[in-house]
Design an enzyme around this catalytic site. Structure first.
Site, short mmCIF file in Angstrom:
data_model
loop_
_atom_site.label_atom_id
_atom_site.label_comp_id
_atom_site.label_asym_id
_atom_site.label_seq_id
_atom_site.Cartn_x
_atom_site.Cartn_y
_atom_site.Cartn_z
N HIS A 121 31.89 31.88 -10.89
CA HIS A 121 33.29 32.04 -10.48
C HIS A 121 34.10 30.77 -10.78
O HIS A 121 33.78 30.04 -11.70
CB HIS A 121 33.37 32.45 -9.01
CG HIS A 121 32.38 33.54 -8.68
ND1 HIS A 121 32.63 34.86 -8.95
CD2 HIS A 121 31.11 33.49 -8.19
CE1 HIS A 121 31.56 35.59 -8.62
NE2 HIS A 121 30.62 34.78 -8.16
N GLU B 183 32.86 31.22 -2.49
CA GLU B 183 31.63 31.02 -3.25
C GLU B 183 31.85 29.98 -4.37
O GLU B 183 31.01 29.12 -4.60
CB GLU B 183 31.18 32.36 -3.84
CG GLU B 183 29.87 32.31 -4.59
CD GLU B 183 29.54 33.64 -5.26
OE1 GLU B 183 30.25 34.63 -5.01
OE2 GLU B 183 28.58 33.67 -6.07
N HIS C 143 24.96 30.88 -7.92
CA HIS C 143 25.84 31.72 -7.10
C HIS C 143 25.39 31.69 -5.65
O HIS C 143 24.36 31.11 -5.31
CB HIS C 143 25.77 33.19 -7.57
CG HIS C 143 26.46 33.44 -8.88
ND1 HIS C 143 27.65 34.12 -8.98
CD2 HIS C 143 26.12 33.08 -10.14
CE1 HIS C 143 28.02 34.18 -10.25
NE2 HIS C 143 27.11 33.55 -10.98
N GLU D 283 20.76 33.00 -6.46
CA GLU D 283 21.61 33.34 -5.32
C GLU D 283 21.16 32.41 -4.21
O GLU D 283 20.18 32.66 -3.51
CB GLU D 283 21.44 34.81 -4.91
CG GLU D 283 21.96 35.82 -5.93
CD GLU D 283 23.48 36.01 -5.92
OE1 GLU D 283 24.21 35.15 -5.33
OE2 GLU D 283 23.95 37.01 -6.50
ZN LIG Z 1 28.73 35.16 -7.44
#
Ligand SMILES: [Zn+2]
Length: 295
Positions: A11, A29, A91, A157
């Site tokens: 992002h 995030e 992420h 993640e």
């Molecule tokens: Zn993400």
């Protein structure tokens, strides 16, 4: 040829110009994944691994992107153009409730049962151990960045932004550093590189390091090739110590040239106005002494 790693902090930026990613518990995030990605970059460069980043600021890599697909394709292209050996996208996950938590490493479904699955499992376990968060292990997803990249690709993640415990942990600089060092260690193992822990690298002031790198650079302008190699070697030791990119590696210096630059470092040390600068000349001279001791 030295292996290159592409790091992709997911992002970037805020609505409407950017993409904040998941938002929960007062965090975006995009802002939480950037610091660990930069710490990972520094740790790899410190260990002598070349790195390209898809972004280094809290903004999208391609601000003019028309769609999410175009943004993700652009990130994959950066890795493909750099001929990276590994793509690492960083992420945080988001759950439908606050309950789901822990670390997972996603890879493309086509990698099931392959060597990359074992590597992904090690990265996940290592980050979980470093942060104290739960290890959810390897997950499989047909994500565009995993699909469009021509090399091994993993998507970390690093906890759930929707889980208060995970987000409190990952908002702390100490956890961001620990998770980055854990990933760096695993990547070095994958590449066969020698991981250099942060504690064994001398802490140098980045501005003093830049100034001393420029001084070694100025010596090369009026010198023969042998001296240029020794100056490049000393400057690269400083670049590694502060996480700057190494663009030129001329290799090991000769003993005669190293001796000259060690003496020159001593002279510059005497003329230095700050302790920070003196520390830099010490690190540079030590690297030359070390290069000689390996012969
Ligand atoms: Zn993400």
């Amino acid at each position: 040829m030295a292996k290159i790693i592409c790091i992709d902090p997911g992002h970037g930026g805020v609505y409407p110009t950017g993409d904040p990613g998941a938002m929960a518990n007062g965090f975006r995030e995009a802002e939480l994944v950037l610091p660990p990605s930069l710490f990972l970059r520094n740790a790899l460069r410190r260990s002598g691994v070349s790195v390209v980043m898809t972004r280094e600021k809290d903004a999208l890599p391609l601000p003019s992107r028309k769609s999410l697909g175009e943004d993700l394709a652009y990130r994959a292209r950066i890795a493909n153009n750099a001929k990276a050996a590994l793509f690492v996208s960083w992420h945080m996950d988001a759950g439908a409730t606050a309950d789901p938590h822990g670390i997972a490493v996603w890879i493309h479904p086509s990698q099931k049962g392959k060597a990359l699955a074992t590597k992904a499992a090690r990265i996940s376990a290592s980050v979980a151990a470093a942060t104290g968060l739960k290890d959810r292990g390897v997950c499989y997803g047909d994500f565009q960045v995993l699909r469009d990249t021509a090399m091994d690709a993993v998507l970390i993640e690093c906890g759930f932004i929707t889980n208060p415990g995970d987000v409190q942990c990952m908002a702390k600089e100490v956890s961001q550093r620990k998770s980055a060092e854990a990933v760096a260690r695993e990547i070095c193992t994958i590449l066969g590189a020698n991981y250099v822990p942060e504690s064994s690298a001398p802490f140098l002031d980045p501005e003093a390091a830049k100034l001393s790198i420029a001084l070694y650079g100025s010596i090369t302008q009026t010198s023969i090739e042998e001296i240029t190699v020794a100056c490049n070697y000393a400057a690269n030791a400083l670049r590694r110590a502060v996480g700057l990119e190494i663009t030129t590696d001329l290799g090991k210096p000769t003993k005669a040239a190293a001796d000259i630059i060690i003496r020159a470092s001593g002279t510059m040390w005497e003329g230095a106005r700050t302790n920070q600068l003196r520390k830099c000349f010490n690190v540079a001279a030590d690297s030359l002494r070390e290069a000689l001791s390996f012969e």
